[in-house]
Enzyme design. Structure first.
Site, PDB file in Angstrom:
ATOM      1  N   ASP A  28       0.834  -1.196   0.000  1.00 11.26           N
ATOM      2  CA  ASP A  28       0.000   0.000   0.000  1.00 11.26           C
ATOM      3  C   ASP A  28       0.872   1.251   0.000  1.00 11.26           C
ATOM      4  O   ASP A  28       1.651   1.478   0.929  1.00 11.26           O
ATOM      5  CB  ASP A  28      -0.900   0.000   1.244  1.00 11.26           C
ATOM      6  CG  ASP A  28      -1.802   1.216   1.316  1.00 11.26           C
ATOM      7  OD1 ASP A  28      -2.994   1.081   0.989  1.00 11.26           O
ATOM      8  OD2 ASP A  28      -1.318   2.298   1.702  1.00 11.26           O
TER       9      ASP A  28
ATOM     10  N   TYR B 148       2.854   9.969  -0.590  1.00 12.74           N
ATOM     11  CA  TYR B 148       4.004   9.410   0.130  1.00 12.74           C
ATOM     12  C   TYR B 148       5.329   9.704  -0.579  1.00 12.74           C
ATOM     13  O   TYR B 148       6.390   9.662   0.049  1.00 12.74           O
ATOM     14  CB  TYR B 148       3.874   7.893   0.295  1.00 12.74           C
ATOM     15  CG  TYR B 148       2.694   7.422   1.088  1.00 12.74           C
ATOM     16  CD1 TYR B 148       1.884   8.294   1.811  1.00 12.74           C
ATOM     17  CD2 TYR B 148       2.364   6.063   1.118  1.00 12.74           C
ATOM     18  CE1 TYR B 148       0.791   7.838   2.529  1.00 12.74           C
ATOM     19  CE2 TYR B 148       1.266   5.603   1.835  1.00 12.74           C
ATOM     20  CZ  TYR B 148       0.485   6.497   2.529  1.00 12.74           C
ATOM     21  OH  TYR B 148      -0.599   6.030   3.231  1.00 12.74           O
TER      22      TYR B 148
ATOM     23  N   LYS C   2      -3.019   5.858  -3.857  1.00 13.05           N
ATOM     24  CA  LYS C   2      -4.092   6.774  -3.484  1.00 13.05           C
ATOM     25  C   LYS C   2      -3.953   8.091  -4.217  1.00 13.05           C
ATOM     26  O   LYS C   2      -2.841   8.615  -4.353  1.00 13.05           O
ATOM     27  CB  LYS C   2      -4.077   7.015  -1.965  1.00 13.05           C
ATOM     28  CG  LYS C   2      -4.084   5.733  -1.144  1.00 13.05           C
ATOM     29  CD  LYS C   2      -4.030   6.036   0.338  1.00 13.05           C
ATOM     30  CE  LYS C   2      -3.676   4.792   1.125  1.00 13.05           C
ATOM     31  NZ  LYS C   2      -2.261   4.415   1.002  1.00 13.05           N
TER      32      LYS C   2
ATOM     33  N   HIS D 177      -7.602   9.703  -1.233  1.00 10.28           N
ATOM     34  CA  HIS D 177      -6.865   9.655   0.029  1.00 10.28           C
ATOM     35  C   HIS D 177      -7.627  10.300   1.190  1.00 10.28           C
ATOM     36  O   HIS D 177      -7.507   9.863   2.336  1.00 10.28           O
ATOM     37  CB  HIS D 177      -5.508  10.327  -0.149  1.00 10.28           C
ATOM     38  CG  HIS D 177      -4.454   9.801   0.764  1.00 10.28           C
ATOM     39  ND1 HIS D 177      -3.116   9.870   0.492  1.00 10.28           N
ATOM     40  CD2 HIS D 177      -4.533   9.189   1.972  1.00 10.28           C
ATOM     41  CE1 HIS D 177      -2.422   9.342   1.471  1.00 10.28           C
ATOM     42  NE2 HIS D 177      -3.259   8.916   2.385  1.00 10.28           N
TER      43      HIS D 177
ATOM     44  N   ARG E  97      10.770  -6.527  11.869  1.00 10.48           N
ATOM     45  CA  ARG E  97       9.416  -6.193  12.307  1.00 10.48           C
ATOM     46  C   ARG E  97       8.395  -6.527  11.229  1.00 10.48           C
ATOM     47  O   ARG E  97       7.258  -6.905  11.539  1.00 10.48           O
ATOM     48  CB  ARG E  97       9.338  -4.717  12.690  1.00 10.48           C
ATOM     49  CG  ARG E  97      10.080  -4.406  13.981  1.00 10.48           C
ATOM     50  CD  ARG E  97      10.031  -2.941  14.323  1.00 10.48           C
ATOM     51  NE  ARG E  97      10.835  -2.671  15.519  1.00 10.48           N
ATOM     52  CZ  ARG E  97      11.319  -1.476  15.835  1.00 10.48           C
ATOM     53  NH1 ARG E  97      11.082  -0.438  15.048  1.00 10.48           N
ATOM     54  NH2 ARG E  97      12.031  -1.296  16.932  1.00 10.48           N
TER      55      ARG E  97
END
Length: 270
Positions: free
Chosen positions: A44, A49, A74, A104, A229
């Site tokens: 995503d 971004y 988006k 968005h 992670r």
């Protein structure tokens, strides 16, 4: 991989990688590469971004067939034309289509961008279209005005912000709910209730928080740029929380189970 079904018949993975605030360049490429190697198939990103090109490079170099990857971007609502911006996104991503294209946030009103989103869908550039940060009321306005209804609504979601009325409104309209910031951008990891449940289940706090969203029927896209992670988060698919654990997490809600995607003071676009 667990999946939810969109109204167009496509399946969206229940767990994906979000790359909000991950910088363009090697960091984003490494994160997406680690995710795909771990087994993620939902990536995503967004025009806002600034890292679509890095996502595209990682997808190309991964060796994973494009048709096996569910790719979301988006539309940045400060721009005027979702179709033209979709074409630019595809150039940066170096792909012929995205699997999901979202508005968005509802800048200019809920329906302002929707005809352009439908145009991107009609042109085959976006297999599915939807919204992000839309309340139940705003979502209903888009549905009423649409020829192609939104197929997903992405909003901040966690046990601490259990927007249950919004989730219910999505499900009632055959719209897949998708949650971002399930870890509260890290703030929730040190909560004593979460920590206690993590210890009791032999899992990490992050896995407990992600698992809660999955069991609430919400697709979830935790953000991380750390390979260990990213792998840890993926393991949330491998266990279940019992009813008592779910109830303990439910009790953490501070939203009043709202149908709003953002509190009035948090609407940065207004």
């Amino acid at each position: 991989m667990q999946a939810l079904k969109l109204s167009n018949g496509a399946e969206i993975p229940a767990l994906g990688l979000g790359v909000w605030q991950v910088p363009e360049g090697p960091v984003t490429e490494a994160a997406v590469t680690a995710a795909l190697e771990t087994g993620y198939r939902l990536i995503d990103t967004a025009q806002a971004y600034g890292n679509e090109s890095s996502v595209g490079r990682a997808l190309r170099s991964s060796g994973v067939p494009r048709e096996e990857i569910f790719l979301t971007t988006k539309f940045l609502p400060s721009h005027r034309d979702p179709l033209a911006e979709m074409e630019k996104s595809l150039e940066r991503l170096d792909t012929d289509y995205v699997d999901l294209y979202l508005v968005h946030w509802p800048q200019g009103g809920p329906t302002a961008a929707w005809s352009g989103m439908e145009a991107a869908h009609a042109a085959g550039l976006a297999k599915a279209i939807g919204v992000s940060n839309f309340s139940a009321t705003e979502l209903a306005e888009v549905i009423k005005a649409s020829e192609v209804a939104p197929m997903a609504n992405q909003f901040q979601y966690s046990p601490f912000l259990d927007r249950r009325a919004l989730v219910d409104a999505c499900l009632a309209s055959n719209v897949v709910p998708q949650g971002y910031s399930p870890l509260g951008t890290g703030e929730h990891l040190d909560d004593p209730v979460v920590a206690k449940l993590a210890a009791a289940t032999g899992r990490t706090p992050a896995q407990v928080l992600i698992r809660w969203s999955l069991q609430r029927g919400v697709s979830v896209i935790p953000k991380s740029s750390t390979p260990s992670r990213i792998q840890e988060n993926f393991a949330a698919l491998d266990f279940e929380l019992d009813e008592d654990a779910m109830a303990a997490l439910d009790a953490l809600d501070t939203s009043g189970h709202t149908a709003d995607a953002k509190a009035p003071g948090q609407k940065w676009w207004s």
